[in-house]
Write a protein that holds these residues in place. Structure first.
Motif, short mmCIF file in Angstrom:
data_model
loop_
_atom_site.label_atom_id
_atom_site.label_comp_id
_atom_site.label_asym_id
_atom_site.label_seq_id
_atom_site.Cartn_x
_atom_site.Cartn_y
_atom_site.Cartn_z
N LEU A 62 -13.16 -38.44 -24.78
CA LEU A 62 -14.49 -38.12 -24.26
C LEU A 62 -15.55 -38.36 -25.31
O LEU A 62 -16.68 -38.70 -25.01
CB LEU A 62 -14.54 -36.65 -23.81
N ASN A 92 -16.07 -42.13 -25.54
CA ASN A 92 -16.57 -42.60 -24.25
C ASN A 92 -16.27 -44.08 -23.99
O ASN A 92 -17.14 -44.84 -23.62
CB ASN A 92 -18.08 -42.35 -24.15
N LEU A 103 -14.60 -42.63 -17.38
CA LEU A 103 -14.97 -41.29 -17.83
C LEU A 103 -16.26 -40.77 -17.21
O LEU A 103 -16.60 -39.62 -17.40
CB LEU A 103 -15.08 -41.27 -19.36
N SER A 136 -14.94 -34.63 -16.25
CA SER A 136 -15.49 -33.61 -17.13
C SER A 136 -14.38 -32.81 -17.79
O SER A 136 -14.55 -32.29 -18.88
CB SER A 136 -16.38 -32.68 -16.32
N VAL A 147 -6.91 -37.68 -21.03
CA VAL A 147 -8.29 -37.61 -21.52
C VAL A 147 -8.33 -36.54 -22.61
O VAL A 147 -7.99 -35.39 -22.36
CB VAL A 147 -9.26 -37.27 -20.38
N SER A 159 -10.30 -34.87 -26.28
CA SER A 159 -11.62 -34.65 -26.86
C SER A 159 -11.48 -33.79 -28.09
O SER A 159 -10.46 -33.14 -28.29
CB SER A 159 -12.52 -33.97 -25.82
N SER A 163 -16.83 -29.01 -22.32
CA SER A 163 -17.53 -28.55 -21.12
C SER A 163 -18.07 -27.15 -21.30
O SER A 163 -18.72 -26.62 -20.41
CB SER A 163 -16.56 -28.56 -19.94
#
Lengths: 114, 705
Positions: free
Chosen positions: B340, B343, B398, B402, B433, B435, B488
């Motif tokens: 994330l 990106n 992406l 979220s 995904v 992050s 998030s």
């Protein structure tokens, strides 16, 4: 106190005179028993000095002497003319038994001696 | 166009029943249970395979067949270190005798594009033409016809006559049997019990070549022959064996006429043959696309080939699949991790089985679901864009994502224009995904056990990886608390959160940090932990370990150096030895064991023993003295006559028994002793009996008298 010693002395004298009357054959057997037992004594004294290793040899030696003594006692009983129990047993037969038993005993202790 | 002439033989159905080779199955099953995403032959694999082919001094790689395998494989791998000139010259000079050698000579010349083609043709043509006429087995036919077709045009006298060709075709038909199997040779025609037909695949290149030659010579047989051959080829593919999970292959029967090589060789033979046929036939060979993809699956999942021959089969099969007329399998590889933070786009690489890019397809994302959540798909029916000059297709995945975690993708690949690509249906894969997670509010404190008032407390900064130093004793507690936030904004619960205390002697203790409320908290009460810590005082380093699959910045962070003061171990507690973490200590030599032998017993001094030996004999002397004293005598001992002998022997035998006992004590064993004793006892018994009975009679006489 004086009476007991006098009694003891009288007892010993009586025993001695009675014993003198036993036949020579029996006296020989008694001597043999005494010999066997004194050998046992010597062995026990030795064991007490140096310890009982090897134990089997010690046992074998002691048993040999004691066994011989026991067989000699049996022989004396059988040969004694005054013994009513063995009246019908000829003394030569008793002697043969004695020899045989001794031979077996000595084979066993020789094996155990190691 | 698949109509058969009424007078032709019934459609030849090539049914193969080939048995498996166990190890291949095991290798395949191992690969199949692994990832579902197929990979093309990687560069590492290609290097490894090239390493199999080692040329010897004269440039050859072994026998002619092995050399052909080697040069073909190295050509497919696009390696340029083949000494083609040397090989060409050697091949020309070699005088092949058998048709098989001639075949391989021709093939090598073709692959290496040797300039000496005409000379080679001159040498081999007589052999081949003779064999074409005299051949009576499929394999020989394959070699001769194949070689002749290859050298067509290299020299002028390589034309095969029409009659020979029709003879060949007749032979082919002869070898086909009505129940669908094929004979190996003409002499085999009686043995119909051998149900396994062999080498029908070899008949296909032969048939293809023959058809090609027929075509050129415009023979009438064409249409009928094409029909029957096509049916046979399609039926051949019906014998494709499946190993589940989309892997298809041809297996081989174990007959003495088979050439070995297992399923790999059989699959190669079918592919080569059907490719040759497909090149020659005017209409397309209809083979199901899933089956072709299944074969590609099999070839790529067998793992690394174990021998040069297997490597050749694998490579040649893959190169056939690169432009296989019925269908070309393509491999779709989506990326597996997206961050994330950076990106980036979801990229899909589309290549052939050997790794070459395929630009003429359309890639679409059918659906993407979050694994674990029962929510509607995040994406559906989206198209990828082709990224120029890279062979990859990209998509902005992406923008609708979220949450962190794994997503299941279903992709569809459709070929543009008329090209017949197959990806084996829908491609499923998963993408994770990830992050970077923010770590905040890290507080480390040493509390007083009773009151809870912190004696020492520090707030540490994660960015700078700060480290502090504190000291505590066994009456205090250590408390750690911190918060983890995902991008998030919600609190993040990773899979691994541990606190580790490492003593200076490398003894480690791990504690689980539990989540409480918004963050994580752990309190270590040293009073209760004294025993677990093995009463070791000293410097401990306090290390925080946090990790998760979706966390890009999993870390191991040394928070502090703790000076811990613990009480002494009480008397009698056996402390386990502190373990050195050194892994190699296990393999170092162990300490040597000194064996202590049993000490011999203490024996008395010899002098003492001898003294007592004398003392033991003393009573014996006393006995004899006593006998004397008593007046015992042996006057009655008989010395003469039989009685004397008996008496002496009696006593002698007893003495000998005693001697035997003495020897027994010294060295004899019981068995010998008993044997001799038995003998001596007899010796004692007889005289003893006589003398004693004499004495008994004597005493009874005395009694009676």
């Amino acid at each position: 106190m004086g009476s007991t010693t006098a009694d003891a002395r009288a007892l010993v004298t009586a025993l001695r005179s009675a014993y003198a009357a036993t036949p020579i054959k029996l006296k020989i057997i008694d001597l043999y028993v005494v010999y066997a037992l004194s050998t046992v004594l010597v062995q026990v004294v030795y064991m007490s000095l140096v310890g009982s290793f090897p134990f089997n040899a010690f046992l074998s030696g002691i048993l040999s002497c004691i066994g011989s003594a026991v067989l000699a006692v049996c022989l004396r009983m059988q040969v004694n003319k005054e013994n009513k129990e063995f009246k019908d047993l000829p003394p030569e037969r008793a002697f043969a038994d004695f020899v045989l038993c001794n031979l077996v005993l000595h084979l066993v202790i020789m094996n155990f001696l190691g | 166009m698949a109509n058969t002439a009424p007078s032709a033989s019934p459609p030849v159905v090539a049914y193969l029943r080939w048995l498996l080779l166990g190890w291949l199955l095991a290798a395949v099953s191992q690969m199949v249970t692994a990832s579902t995403v197929l990979q093309p032959l990687s560069d590492g694999d290609k290097e490894a395979i090239a390493g199999y082919f080692v040329a010897d001094a004269d440039g050859f790689y072994g026998s002619l067949q092995e050399t052909y395998h080697a040069v073909k494989a190295l050509e497919i791998l696009e390696r340029s270190d083949v000494e083609s000139q040397k090989i060409c010259e050697a091949v020309v000079k070699s005088s092949p005798i058998s048709v098989e050698d001639a075949f391989y000579v021709v093939k090598i010349t073709e692959v290496l594009q040797c300039p000496q083609g005409a000379e080679v043709a001159k040498v081999v043509v007589p052999i081949l033409q003779a064999d074409v006429v005299n051949a009576n087995s499929l394999l020989e036919l394959h070699y001769s016809v194949g070689a002749l077709a290859t050298i067509k045009g290299w020299s002028s006298n390589s034309v095969v006559h029409k009659d020979a060709l029709s003879d060949v075709f007749t032979l082919l038909k002869e070898l086909a049997r009505p129940d669908g199997t094929w004979h190996y040779s003409k002499s085999d025609s009686e043995s119909s019990v051998k149900a396994a037909g062999l080498f029908p695949p070899f008949s296909f290149p032969t048939t293809a070549i023959v058809l090609h030659l027929f075509w050129q010579s415009q023979n009438v047989c064409m249409i009928a022959c094409i029909g029957s051959v096509k049916t046979a080829a399609i039926k051949l593919f019906g014998n494709l064996e499946s190993h589940g999970q989309g892997v298809f292959y041809f297996s081989e029967s174990k007959d003495e006429t088979s050439q070995g090589g297992g399923a790999l060789a059989a699959t190669w033979a079918v592919l080569r043959g059907s490719a040759a046929l497909a090149a020659v036939l005017p209409v397309n060979l209809k083979v199901e696309k899933e089956k072709v993809f299944g074969i590609a699956n099999f070839l790529l999942r067998t793992g690394l080939a174990l021998s040069p021959t297997e490597a050749f089969y694998q490579l040649d099969s893959l190169s056939v699949l690169e432009d296989y007329r019925p269908a070309v399998p393509i491999i779709v590889q989506p990326s597996s991790i997206l961050s994330l933070n950076s990106n980036n786009n979801l990229e899909v690489a589309v290549t052939t089985v050997l790794g070459k890019p395929v630009p003429q397809v359309e890639v679409a994302l059918v659906s993407a679901h979050h694994i674990g959540a029962d929510s509607p798909p995040v994406w559906s029916s989206q198209n990828f864009n082709y990224i120029e000059d890279s062979g990859k297709y990209g998509f902005d995945f992406l923008s609708a994502i979220s949450g962190l975690g794994k997503y299941k993708l279903r992709l569809e690949v459709k070929p543009k224009e008329h090209s017949s690509y197959t990806s084996g249906g829908l491609v499923t894969s998963s993408v994770t995904v990830v992050s970077a997670i923010t770590v905040s509010n890290v507080q480390l404190a040493v509390l007083d056990s009773d009151s809870g008032i912190p004696d020492f407390s520090a707030v540490l900064d994660f960015e700078k990886q700060e480290k502090t130093s504190l000291s505590a004793n066994h009456l205090q507690k250590l408390r750690l608390s911190f918060e983890l936030t995902s991008p998030s904004g919600s609190s993040f619960k990773p899979q691994q959160v541990f606190l580790k205390l490492v003593h200076e002697t490398h003894v480690e203790h791990l504690y689980l940090v539990k989540s409480s409320g918004k963050g994580f908290e752990l309190t270590l009460d040293f009073l209760g932990l004294v025993e677990k810590l093995q009463y070791l005082s000293g410097t401990y380093s306090v290390v925080l370990i946090v990790g998760d699959e979706t966390m890009e910045n999993s870390f191991v962070w040394t928070l502090a150096s703790l000076d811990l003061d613990l009480p002494e171990a009480p008397e009698g507690t056996a402390l386990p030895p502190t373990v050195p973490v050194e892994v190699n200590a296990r393999f170092a030599p162990k300490p040597e064991i000194a064996h202590i032998f049993r000490q011999p017993e203490k024996r008395p001094p010899i002098l003492l023993s001898n003294v007592f030996l004398g003392l033991t004999l003393l009573p014996l002397i006393g006995f004899f003295v006593g006998l004397r004293y008593l007046g015992a005598n042996i006057k009655l001992f008989p010395t003469t006559g039989l009685l004397g002998v008996a008496a002496f022997s009696f006593h002698g035998a007893i003495a000998s028994i005693l001697l035997l006992y003495f020897l027994f004590w010294l060295k004899l064993d019981l068995f010998t002793t008993l044997k001799v004793l038995g003998f001596l006892a007899l010796l004692t018994l007889l005289p003893g009996h006589s003398i004693l009975s004499y004495l008994a009679d004597l005493s009874t006489k005395q009694k009676t008298s």
